[in-house]
Design an enzyme around this catalytic site. Structure first.
Site: not given
Length: 294
Positions: A187, A200
């Site tokens: 990401s 995350y």
């Protein structure tokens, strides 16, 4: 400007998204507007003919877009997903089969080491092999201040995004042949972390280290290891992250292209990394971020 080169700023939805909430892991039919996985747009050209792929988190979002693209490029596909995502998984399986390829749905929780390893064995049995492993399954939640980070939520993020990923990769690795490809969904959060997604973002940064370290070891065996780093992409994970109406209304608007991406816009990156066209690419992190920097 010709019809073959659309303006990327307006190629997909340019507005934010309406207020909505889901429980994790989120379902496609409850996501408004419905994400574009390439159902009507992706056209294959045989770039993955005969390949056997396992996609974790392959039921919806990015995973579904990759499954559609792989199938239309000629690959057989197995998808691993949570039992509560069976409705989405069934729809993805049908799309793969409509492309004339074999599809397998494997329901379970990748936080369970036995299941995370079993999906590899079951894929090899059902498809007759495994040469593309897409480690895409992920969990995220939003927090309002670091002091509100709950241990149980943090552990779910770590166990899904990291521990389960490693278990599946470790089970597959000794069985992979030269020419095989491992692709991780990292990401932009690995490089540009948001405070509300701190746990995350930590896992996504760790995935980058995983890719680069494993690529060093796997290269001499003829196995390539890479990652795709998406930016803000509209999937069922987003309305299930706990964001308020303002956050949804501005989702993706801070990118240079001034909009969120759609899962379909990522599929080509995974196809490239799985195909012969990327035969000299390993240890790479391929950004699909709307222009956000890594």
């Amino acid at each position: 400007m010709t019809d073959t080169a659309p303006d990327p700023r307006t190629a997909h939805r340019t507005e934010g998204f309406p207020d909505q909430q889901q429980d994790q892991p989120g379902l496609t039919e409850r996501t408004t507007p419905r994400p574009d996985h390439g159902e009507s747009s992706y056209v294959g050209s045989g770039r993955l003919e005969g390949r056997k792929a396992l996609i974790t988190g392959g039921d919806s979002g990015i995973g579904r877009a990759v499954a559609i693209a792989f199938a239309r490029e000629g690959a057989d596909v197995a998808i691993a997903h949570l039992p509560e995502e069976q409705q989405d998984a069934d729809a993805t399986v049908e799309l793969v089969r409509e492309a004339g390829r074999t599809a397998v749905s494997l329901a379970g929780d990748l936080r369970d080491e036995d299941f995370a390893e079993a999906v590899v064995a079951e894929t090899r049995r059902a498809l007759g092999g495994l040469d593309v492993l897409v480690l895409n399954a992920a969990y995220q939640h939003d927090i309002d201040g670091f002091e509100n980070l709950r241990t149980d939520d943090m552990r779910r993020v770590f166990d899904t995004n990291l521990v389960g990923m490693v278990h599946s990769a470790r089970a597959a690795y000794p069985l992979l042949e030269p020419g095989a490809s491992i692709i991780v969904t990292s990401s932009v959060q690995a490089y540009n972390p948001s405070p509300g997604l701190i746990d995350y973002a930590m896992t996504k940064a760790a995935q980058v280290a995983f890719v680069q370290a494993l690529a060093e070891e796997a290269g001499p065996r003829g196995i390539r290891v890479n990652a795709v780093a998406p930016g803000p992409i509209w999937t069922p994970l987003i309305p299930a992250a706990g964001w308020d109406a303002e956050r949804l209304a501005t989702f993706g608007q801070d990118t240079p292209l001034e909009r969120a991406g759609q899962p379909a816009e990522l599929a080509g990156a995974y196809v490239y990394l799985a195909s012969n066209e990327s035969s000299y690419t390993s240890g790479a992190i391929l950004p699909v971020t709307g222009g956000k920097h890594l």
